[in-house]
Scaffold this active site. Structure first.
Site, PDB file in Angstrom:
ATOM      1  CD  GLN A 101      -2.293   0.575   4.704  1.00 44.34           C
ATOM      2  OE1 GLN A 101      -2.731   1.412   3.923  1.00 44.34           O
ATOM      3  NE2 GLN A 101      -1.120   0.715   5.302  1.00 44.34           N
TER       4      GLN A 101
ATOM      5  NE  ARG B 113       6.190   6.869   3.800  1.00 42.75           N
ATOM      6  CZ  ARG B 113       6.348   7.990   3.105  1.00 42.75           C
ATOM      7  NH1 ARG B 113       7.485   8.228   2.468  1.00 42.75           N
ATOM      8  NH2 ARG B 113       5.381   8.900   3.047  1.00 42.75           N
TER       9      ARG B 113
ATOM     10  N   PRO C 284       0.828  -1.213   0.000  1.00 44.69           N
ATOM     11  CG  PRO C 284      -0.010  -1.043   2.172  1.00 44.69           C
ATOM     12  CD  PRO C 284       0.694  -1.984   1.247  1.00 44.69           C
TER      13      PRO C 284
ATOM     14  NE  ARG D 125      14.277   1.108  -2.924  1.00 44.33           N
ATOM     15  CZ  ARG D 125      13.330   0.972  -2.000  1.00 44.33           C
ATOM     16  NH1 ARG D 125      12.660  -0.173  -1.915  1.00 44.33           N
ATOM     17  NH2 ARG D 125      13.024   1.953  -1.184  1.00 44.33           N
TER      18      ARG D 125
ATOM     19  N   GLY E  59       0.085   5.349   0.190  1.00 43.76           N
ATOM     20  CA  GLY E  59      -0.836   6.467   0.248  1.00 43.76           C
ATOM     21  C   GLY E  59      -0.439   7.559  -0.726  1.00 43.76           C
TER      22      GLY E  59
ATOM     23  CG  HIS F 239       4.798   2.718   7.393  1.00 48.73           C
ATOM     24  ND1 HIS F 239       3.637   2.293   7.978  1.00 48.73           N
ATOM     25  CD2 HIS F 239       4.431   3.660   6.486  1.00 48.73           C
ATOM     26  CE1 HIS F 239       2.616   2.953   7.460  1.00 48.73           C
ATOM     27  NE2 HIS F 239       3.067   3.787   6.544  1.00 48.73           N
TER      28      HIS F 239
ATOM     29  CE  LYS G  24       2.726  -2.720   4.553  1.00 50.59           C
ATOM     30  NZ  LYS G  24       3.284  -1.511   5.197  1.00 50.59           N
TER      31      LYS G  24
ATOM     32  NE  ARG H  41       6.379   9.530   7.193  1.00 47.72           N
ATOM     33  CZ  ARG H  41       5.255   8.964   6.749  1.00 47.72           C
ATOM     34  NH1 ARG H  41       4.608   9.490   5.720  1.00 47.72           N
ATOM     35  NH2 ARG H  41       4.779   7.880   7.340  1.00 47.72           N
TER      36      ARG H  41
END
Length: 384
Positions: free
Chosen positions: A132, A283, A82, A315, A84, A280, A256, A169
Site C-alpha cells: 500500500q 477511520r 493494510p 466481522r 499501520g 478506511h 483503495k 479520531r
C-alpha cells in the site's frame, strides 16, 4: 494457550480478548474511528441489514472457498488489509500476518506506515505480499517507495486515495496517543495494567516507521508518530498523478478507498486495474456510506472493466458471502486479523482466518452454494 484459543469462537470474541490484553491507548488506536464513529457503526449496520436467501434441496457436499485474483488462485476469499502500526498492537504482527498469508495462500497488504520494511515483508511472503502506498505532499517520496516495492518483488500495488487530510479520531486525542510515549502518569498506569504486552513491547522495542525512515527530516525521530503522519497525506492526487503511478508499476495496480462510481470511473480512466471499495474502516470520513452500501453502484459502473474488491466492516464469514453476493470479487479485513494478534499474539491472525473461513463454508452450505463464483444477487433476500 490452546484452551484460550478454543474459547474464542468469533471475531467479536477476539476483539474483546484483545481489549482485555493490550493497553487502552493501543486498543483504541486499532478499534476507533473518525469523529463520533458513525461511519464505523454504519459499516456494521450495512452488513447486518442484508438478509441472505437460503436454498435447500441441493447437493452441497463439496464446497470450495478458492478465488482467482490477478491470475493467482487463493485458498480463501479474504486477505489482510493494510494496518499501520500493527506491531504496536502486538510485537511482530506484520511479519506474523505476512508469514500466515504465505502459508495459507491469501494476499497480505503491507501498510505504507507499517513498522516492518517493504524488503523484509517481501522476503517473508514473496508470492503473497502486496504494498500500500500513500502519497505525501512530496510525491517523489511515494514514487521512491513504489520503486522499492517493485525492486523487492511485491505483486500488487495498492494506492490509498482517501487521506487528503488527517482525520479527527477522538479516542486517540483523548488518550493523548503519540509515539514515542509521553511519560504521562495515566499512560504509564494503563501500560502497567497490561504486563504481558508491556514485557513483549519492552523486549521488541518501541516500533519504528521502517518504510518512512529514509524520508524523515533529520531530528524527527524514527519512532515519531507526528513525523509519520506528515508523510501520509496529500490533498493533490488527481488522475494525472494516478496515471504516473500506473506507468511506474509493472503489475496489477489497485485504488483503495473508493466510495462512488465517479471516483471508480476516474480510476479506470487513469489506468487502474482494480478497486477496493473501502472507507478506511470508518477511520477517515465520519459521515460517509458503508462499503457494502457503496459496492453495488461501483460494480455497476466499472465491474466489467476492473476487479472490484471490498474491505471495511467485515466481522464474519457471513459478511464475506454477502459482499460476494453483491458483486465483490474479493474481500479484505485488517481489524479481524489484528484483533487476533492482540488477543493471542503472533498466532492470532491465523485463528481469525480459521474462524472466517469456517463461517464462509457454513454459510455457503446454508444458502445452497458450492463456491464463491456462484454467488450473486439471487442469494440476497432483501436490503433494508
Amino acid at each position: 494457550m490452546g484452551l484460550k484459543r478454543n474459547s474464542l469462537h468469533s471475531i467479536d470474541d477476539l476483539r474483546e480478548a484483545a481489549r482485555r490484553r493490550i493497553p487502552k491507548l493501543a486498543f483504541d488506536y486499532l478499534d476507533g474511528g473518525a469523529g463520533s464513529e458513525a461511519n464505523l457503526r454504519r459499516n456494521r449496520k450495512g452488513f447486518e441489514d442484508i438478509v441472505l436467501r437460503p436454498e435447500y434441496l441441493r447437493d452441497v457436499s463439496e464446497r470450495s472457498r478458492k478465488v482467482t485474483l490477478f491470475g493467482h488462485t487463493y485458498d480463501a476469499p479474504i486477505g489482510v488489509s493494510p494496518v499501520g502500526l500493527a506491531n504496536f498492537i502486538w510485537p511482530g504482527t506484520d511479519g506474523a500476518l505476512a508469514a500466515m498469508a504465505a502459508r495459507r495462500n491469501i494476499p497480505y497488504i503491507l501498510s505504507g506506515v507499517a513498522t516492518t520494511s517493504i524488503e523484509t515483508i517481501a522476503e517473508i511472503a514473496p508470492d503473497h505480499a502486496w504494498f500500500q502506498v500513500i502519497l505525501p505532499e512530496n510525491h517523489e517520496i511515494g514514487f521512491d517507495m513504489i520503486r522499492r516495492a517493485r525492486e523487492a518483488g511485491m505483486k500488487v500495488l495498492v494506492m490509498t486515495v482517501d487521506i487528503p487530510v488527517p482525520s479527527k479520531r477522538l479516542r486517540d486525542l483523548r488518550n493523548n496517543f503519540m509515539l514515542p510515549f509521553k511519560p504521562d502518569p495515566g499512560v504509564l498506569r494503563n501500560i502497567a495494567a497490561r504486563p504481558a504486552w508491556a514485557l513483549a513491547t519492552l523486549r521488541a522495542g518501541t516500533p519504528e516507521f521502517a518504510n518512512l525512515l529514509p524520508y524523515m527530516e533529520p531530528g524527527a525521530g524514527s519512532r515519531s508518530l507526528a513525523a509519520a503522519q506528515a508523510l501520509q497525506t496529500s490533498a493533490d492526487v488527481g488522475e494525472d498523478v494516478i496515471g504516473r503511478m500506473r506507468d511506474a508499476w509493472p503489475g496489477p495496480f489497485v485504488l483503495k478507498g473508493v466510495l462512488s462510481a465517479r471516483t471508480a470511473e476516474a480510476g479506470r480512466r487513469a489506468g487502474a486495474d482494480g478497486i477496493i471499495v473501502s472507507n478506511h474502516g470508518g477511520r477517515q470520513i465520519e459521515s460517509g456510506p458503508s462499503t457494502i452500501e457503496a459496492l453495488p453502484e461501483i460494480v455497476s459502473a466499472v465491474g466489467g472493466d476492473m476487479t472490484v474488491m471490498l474491505d471495511s466492516g467485515i466481522r464474519s464469514g457471513g459478511d464475506i458471502v454477502k459482499a460476494y453476493a453483491l458483486g465483490a470479487e474479493f474481500t479484505f479485513s485488517g481489524r479481524c486479523f489484528v484483533y487476533g494478534a492482540g488477543a493471542l499474539g503472533p498466532s492470532g491472525g491465523e485463528h481469525a482466518l480459521d474462524l472466517l473461513t469456517d463461517e464462509v463454508d457454513r454459510t455457503l452450505a446454508q444458502i445452497g452454494a458450492t463456491g464463491m463464483d456462484e454467488l450473486g444477487a439471487d442469494y440476497v433476500w432483501a436490503i433494508d
